[in-house]
Design a protein around this motif. Structure first.
Motif, mmCIF file in Angstrom:
data_model
loop_
_atom_site.group_PDB
_atom_site.id
_atom_site.type_symbol
_atom_site.label_atom_id
_atom_site.label_comp_id
_atom_site.label_asym_id
_atom_site.label_seq_id
_atom_site.Cartn_x
_atom_site.Cartn_y
_atom_site.Cartn_z
ATOM 1 N N SER A 101 -22.183 33.141 36.354
ATOM 2 C CA SER A 101 -22.986 32.097 37.011
ATOM 3 C C SER A 101 -24.305 31.871 36.286
ATOM 4 C CB SER A 101 -23.250 32.472 38.472
ATOM 5 O OG SER A 101 -22.082 32.362 39.243
ATOM 6 N N THR A 102 -24.934 32.977 35.867
ATOM 7 C CA THR A 102 -26.218 32.860 35.163
ATOM 8 C C THR A 102 -26.068 32.031 33.892
ATOM 9 O OG1 THR A 102 -26.996 34.983 36.030
ATOM 10 C CG2 THR A 102 -28.057 34.150 34.032
ATOM 11 N N HIS A 103 -25.043 32.340 33.111
ATOM 12 C CA HIS A 103 -24.845 31.636 31.845
ATOM 13 C C HIS A 103 -24.365 30.201 32.063
ATOM 14 C CE1 HIS A 103 -25.785 35.035 29.356
ATOM 15 N NE2 HIS A 103 -24.855 35.794 29.919
ATOM 16 N N VAL A 104 -23.484 30.006 33.024
ATOM 17 C CA VAL A 104 -22.994 28.648 33.310
ATOM 18 C C VAL A 104 -24.143 27.759 33.764
ATOM 19 C CG1 VAL A 104 -21.635 27.286 34.948
ATOM 20 C CG2 VAL A 104 -20.593 29.228 33.754
ATOM 21 N N ASN A 105 -24.991 28.283 34.652
ATOM 22 C CA ASN A 105 -26.131 27.496 35.143
ATOM 23 C C ASN A 105 -27.111 27.184 34.008
ATOM 24 O OD1 ASN A 105 -25.130 27.503 37.746
ATOM 25 N ND2 ASN A 105 -26.283 29.328 38.376
ATOM 26 N N ALA A 106 -27.324 28.165 33.127
ATOM 27 C CA ALA A 106 -28.237 27.945 32.005
ATOM 28 C C ALA A 106 -27.675 26.885 31.065
ATOM 29 C CB ALA A 106 -28.466 29.255 31.259
ATOM 30 N N ILE A 107 -26.374 26.966 30.772
ATOM 31 C CA ILE A 107 -25.745 25.973 29.889
ATOM 32 C C ILE A 107 -25.872 24.582 30.480
ATOM 33 C CG2 ILE A 107 -23.525 25.177 28.975
ATOM 34 C CD1 ILE A 107 -22.752 28.180 28.767
ATOM 35 N N ASN A 108 -25.535 24.462 31.748
ATOM 36 C CA ASN A 108 -25.582 23.147 32.398
ATOM 37 C C ASN A 108 -26.992 22.570 32.373
ATOM 38 O OD1 ASN A 108 -24.163 21.076 34.146
ATOM 39 N ND2 ASN A 108 -25.801 21.710 35.530
ATOM 40 N N ALA A 109 -27.971 23.403 32.694
ATOM 41 C CA ALA A 109 -29.359 22.931 32.719
ATOM 42 C C ALA A 109 -29.826 22.518 31.330
ATOM 43 C CB ALA A 109 -30.269 24.025 33.287
ATOM 44 N N LYS A 110 -29.520 23.342 30.334
ATOM 45 C CA LYS A 110 -29.995 23.057 28.986
ATOM 46 C C LYS A 110 -29.281 21.861 28.366
ATOM 47 C CE LYS A 110 -31.786 27.657 27.954
ATOM 48 N NZ LYS A 110 -33.171 27.169 27.758
ATOM 49 N N LYS A 140 -22.218 34.426 24.783
ATOM 50 C CA LYS A 140 -22.180 35.525 25.749
ATOM 51 C C LYS A 140 -20.951 35.410 26.640
ATOM 52 C CE LYS A 140 -25.899 37.887 24.768
ATOM 53 N NZ LYS A 140 -25.801 39.297 24.291
ATOM 54 N N LEU A 141 -20.631 34.183 27.053
ATOM 55 C CA LEU A 141 -19.455 33.969 27.897
ATOM 56 C C LEU A 141 -18.168 34.304 27.141
ATOM 57 C CD1 LEU A 141 -20.386 30.637 29.727
ATOM 58 C CD2 LEU A 141 -20.115 32.903 30.766
#
Length: 726
Positions: free
Chosen positions: A654-663, A704-705
Motif C-alpha cells: 500500500s505504501t509503495h502503490v500510494n507513493a507511485i500513484n501520487a508521484k 521495491k514492489l
C-alpha cells in the motif's frame, strides 16, 4: 501480461543459433563489392572522367554538371549490374539517424514504355521535402523546400536493391540542416590550418587528413523479451526493474567466450560490412552481460562517420534476423555499465606523417609538441563546447557514472608526455626534447616476447585521452552521430592552429627566428592550458572540486550545457563552418529533442505504473488479504501473529502503490506546466528540473514492489531474464 512474459522466456530459452552462409571468396576478394569505389570507378568511367573525379575528391574541388553526367552514367551501369533498381540521396538530418527517399531508375521512353535513366542532375542534387525534418526555426513548416547535394568524397554504395548516394542536406536559403555539411567544413578548416602550421617543419606537405576510428558498444536482447518491455521498445532503455542479484560484479563477461547466437550475429554482420567496404576488425564481449563491442580500422573522418551510421543500420537489420533487438541507448540497464562510442582521432599528412606521433630528432619532436600543445589549448578554450557536442538526454545517464568519463572535459596525457611538456616549458630554444616512441618490458619468460610499452598508460576515467599516437574522445555516446563531436573538435583545433600561426608569424616579423617564435608561443600555451591537464581519477569528488577551481565547465544540466554552442568563443570557433543563426537553430533542435525524449519517458512510465504495476500489486495484495482473512477464520485469537509477514507486506504494498500513484500525478502536473512554456530552452530546463526527477522517484517504488510481488504475477521481464538469456 505475465503470461506474455513467461511465454517470451520459454521462446528465448529455446532459441538455436542461426546458421550463417560464409562467403566463398576470401575477405579481400569481396571487400567493397557493393561500393562504387575507385576500383569500380576505373572500370565504369572513362580515364578522363576517373582522373577528374579523383582530382576533385583529393583536392576538394567541386564537380561540374558535365562531369556529373559522365559519372552518373557509369554509376548507373554499375548499380544496375549489381542488382539495384532504385537510388536515394542518403543524408544525416539533425536526428542522429539517416534519411533516404527511394526513386526507381525509370523514365518514360516516349513510346508507352519505360527506360532505365539516371542523369547527372539527379546524382548531383535533389529536392527532398524538408518540412518534417528538424530545423530549429530556420524555415516554417509550410516551407517544404530543401536540397540534398552529392558528397563525392564518400563513395556511393548499394543496400538491398537501392543505390545510396551520400549527400549533404541544406535549406532553400543555404543553411545546414544536417551533420555532414558542418563536418566537411570543419575538416577543410583543420586541413588548411594544420597544413599551414606543418610547413614550419615539412614544406612538402600539401594536405592534412583527419582520421577517425570509432568503437561501437551495444547490447543485444532477445526479441521476444524485448517486445514484452514497452519501455525498451519505445525509449531504448528500461524505465523500471530491480538489479539482478548477479550482474557484472564477477567481471566474467568482459573478453569472455562470445555466446554462440551472438557469434553468428557477428559473423553475418561482418560479411555485410566487408561487402560495403567497412573495415571492421575487432569484436568482443564488453563488461556488462549481453554487452558487446565492434570496432573498425581507422579511416578518413568523413567516411568513418558515414560508415558508423551505416553499420548501425546493418546491425539493427542483422540482429532481427537472429531474433535479437539491438540497443544503442547509452544506459539501457540501471546498475551496470552503459555504452559509449570512443572516437579515436588523429591528424596525418599526405606524406605519411602522423602529427601525433613522437619523432626521432629535434625537428620531428618539436612538430609533435606543437600539435599536442595546440590541441591542449583548443580543448581548454572549448571545453564547454566539446561537452555540449556529446551531451544528450540519453548520454546524461552514462556520463559521471563509474563506468564512463565525468561531465567535465579534461585531457589525460600520461606521465611521459606530461613530463616532456613540463621540461619544454622550462627549456631554452637550444634544448632538444627526445621522445622514445616505445619502451620495452622484459618479462623474464623465454617463450614470451618482450612487450612494447606505449608512451602513455590508459586512464579510463578521462573523457579526452592521449593514447600514444592519437587522442581518444571517450565521452561520445553509443547512439550519437560521431559528426557532432568531430565537427566541434576539428573546428576547435582549426581555430586554435590559425591563432597559433598568426602569433608565431607576428614574432618572426619582429625579428625572432622561427624556432625562437615557436618556443615562445608554445611555452605560453603550455602554461595557459595547464588547467585542462589531469592524469588522476576523474570519478572522484576531489576532481570535481578541483575542476571548479580551475574554472573548467562543470555544468551537469543538459539543456544548460547546450548554451555553450552560442557563447562568444564558440561563435568564433565555428566561423566559416556554422553561422550564429545556424548555431542558435541547432540549439533549438537540441532543446526540443531533449524535451521530447523526457516527455516520452514520462508518459510511458506513467502508463506502465498505472496500468501494469499498480493493478498487479493490488492483485497480489488481495491474495494476501484473502490469506489473512482465512487465518482469522481458523485462528481468530492469534491470526495477527500467524499472519504477521502477510500484514507487513500488505502495508508495504500500500505504501509503495500510494507513493507511485501520487508521484505519477505530480509528474503529470509538472509536465503540463512545462508544456505551457513557449521558450524551447526554458521548457527543456523545466523538463530537466521538474519532470525528469520523478522518473527515478517512481522507479524506486516500482523496483521495491518487484521484490515483493509474486514472481508468477510480475508482468515484465526482469533483468536476470533480459541480460542472461542468450
Amino acid at each position: 501480461m505475465s503470461k506474455l512474459r513467461f511465454k517470451a522466456i520459454v521462446i528465448a530459452s529455446e532459441r538455436k543459433p542461426v546458421e550463417v552462409v560464409k562467403p566463398e571468396k576470401k575477405t579481400s576478394d569481396y571487400y567493397g563489392e557493393k561500393v562504387f569505389n575507385r576500383k569500380a570507378m576505373s572500370k565504369y568511367l572513362s580515364k578522363e572522367t576517373f582522373k577528374a573525379l579523383n582530382d576533385a575528391v583529393d583536392k576538394g574541388q567541386s564537380v561540374n554538371r558535365n562531369l556529373a553526367e559522365h559519372i552518373a552514367a557509369g554509376m548507373k551501369m554499375w548499380a544496375l549490374e549489381n542488382g539495384a533498381t532504385h537510388y536515394t540521396h542518403w543524408f544525416h538530418p539533425l536526428t542522429d539517424g539517416t534519411a533516404e527517399k527511394h526513386d526507381a531508375f525509370v523514365e518514360h521512353d516516349g513510346q508507352g514504355g519505360l527506360i532505365e535513366e539516371f542523369e547527372g542532375k539527379l546524382l548531383a542534387q535533389q529536392e527532398p521535402d524538408a518540412s518534417s525534418f528538424p530545423s530549429g526555426g530556420l524555415r516554417n513548416t509550410f516551407e517544404a523546400r530543401g536540397y540534398s547535394a552529392w558528397d563525392p568524397s564518400s563513395p556511393a554504395f548499394i543496400v538491398g536493391d537501392t543505390l545510396c548516394i551520400p549527400t549533404i542536406f541544406i535549406s532553400y536559403t543555404g543553411e545546414a540542416l544536417d551533420y555532414k555539411t558542418p563536418l566537411l567544413k570543419a575538416l577543410a578548416a583543420v586541413d588548411k590550418a594544420a597544413t599551414d602550421v606543418v610547413h614550419y617543419f615539412n614544406k612538402d606537405v600539401k594536405k592534412i587528413i583527419t582520421n577517425l576510428g570509432w568503437e561501437q558498444e551495444y547490447f543485444l536482447v532477445d526479441e521476444d523479451l524485448f517486445m514484452v518491455r514497452p519501455d525498451l521498445a519505445l525509449t531504448g532503455r528500461t524505465l523500471l526493474s530491480h538489479e539482478s542479484a548477479k550482474n557484472q560484479q564477477l567481471e566474467d563477461h568482459y573478453f569472455g567466450a562470445i555466446p554462440e547466437r551472438v557469434q553468428r550475429f557477428m559473423e553475418e554482420l561482418e560479411y555485410e560490412a566487408y561487402a560495403l567496404g567497412i573495415p571492421v576488425k575487432t569484436r568482443h564481449n564488453e563488461v556488462a552481460p549481453n554487452q558487446f563491442e565492434l570496432a573498425p580500422i581507422y579511416e578518413e573522418c568523413n567516411l568513418a562517420v558515414d560508415h558508423n551510421l551505416l553499420v548501425m543500420s546493418i546491425m539493427d537489420k542483422v540482429a532481427r534476423k537472429h531474433s535479437f533487438r539491438i540497443l544503442f541507448h547509452e544506459k539501457p540497464f540501471k546498475g551496470i555499465n552503459g555504452s559509449g562510442k570512443h572516437n579515436n582521432w588523429s591528424l596525418c599528412t599526405d606524406t605519411g606523417i602522423n602529427l601525433l606521433s613522437p619523432g626521432k630528432d629535434k625537428v620531428d619532436n618539436l612538430r609533435f609538441i606543437t600539435f599536442v600543445v595546440n590541441i591542449l589549448a583548443a580543448v581548454h578554450k572549448n571545453n564547454a563546447l566539446l561537452k555540449a557536442s556529446i551531451s544528450s538526454a540519453t548520454n546524461a545517464h552514462r556520463l559521471g557514472a563509474n563506468e564512463a568519463p565525468p561531465a567535465i572535459i579534461s585531457v589525460f596525457l600520461g606521465s611521459q608526455v606530461s613530463d616532456i611538456l613540463d621540461k619544454f616549458e622550462k627549456s631554452s630554444v637550444k634544448d632538444a626534447i627526445v621522445v622514445d616512441s616505445k619502451k620495452q618490458i622484459s618479462l623474464g619468460v623465454g617463450q614470451i616476447p618482450e612487450i612494447l610499452l606505449d608512451n602513455t598508460d590508459r586512464n579510463r576515467t578521462s573523457p579526452f585521452a592521449f593514447t600514444g599516437n592519437r587522442f581518444e574522445f571517450r565521452a561520445v555516446g553509443s547512439s550519437a552521430n560521431c559528426a557532432s563531436a568531430m565537427t566541434a573538435l576539428n573546428a576547435s583545433v582549426a581555430e586554435q592552429l590559425r591563432t597559433f600561426k598568426e602569433e608565431v608569424d607576428t614574432l618572426i616579423k619582429k625579428g625572432k627566428s622561427k624556432d625562437e617564435a615557436l618556443y615562445e608561443i608554445l611555452k605560453k600555451y603550455i602554461k595557459e592550458s595547464r588547467p585542462i591537464r589531469f592524469n588522476g581519477n576523474g570519478y572522484s569528488d576531489e576532481w570535481k572540486a578541483e575542476a571548479k577551481k580551475r574554472k573548467l565547465d562543470c555544468e551537469t544540466s543538459v539543456p544548460v550545457i547546450f548554451d555553450a554552442y552560442t557563447s562568444k568563443q564558440s561563435i568564433k570557433t565555428f566561423s566559416g563552418i556554422l553561422s550564429e543563426i545556424e548555431l542558435h537553430a541547432r540549439n533549438e533542435v537540441k532543446w526540443e529533442t531533449y524535451t521530447k525524449k523526457i516527455q516520452i519517458e514520462s508518459r510511458l512510465l506513467g502508463d506502465l505504473a498505472l496500468n501494469h504495476i499498480i493493478p498487479v500489486s493490488i492483485s497480489y495484495q488481495s491474495i494476501l488479504l484473502t490469506n489473512v482473512s482465512k487465518l482469522k477464520d481458523i485462528a481468530p485469537d492469534n491470526y495477527r501473529e500467524l499472519g504477521a509477514e502477510q500484514l507487513r507486506l500488505i502495508e508495504k504494498v500500500s505504501t509503495h502503490v500510494n507513493a507511485i500513484n501520487a508521484k505519477v500525478h505530480e509528474m503529470i502536473d509538472a509536465r503540463k506546466a512545462a508544456n505551457n512554456i513557449e521558450s524551447e530552452r526554458e521548457k527543456a530546463v523545466a523538463y530537466h528540473d521538474n519532470v525528469a526527477p520523478y522518473l527515478d522517484d517512481i522507479r524506486y517504488h516500482i523496483d521495491k514492489l518487484e521484490l515483493m510481488v509474486d514472481n508468477e504475477m510480475w508482468p515484465l521481464p526482469k533483468y536476470r531474464e533480459l541480460l542472461f538469456i542468450r
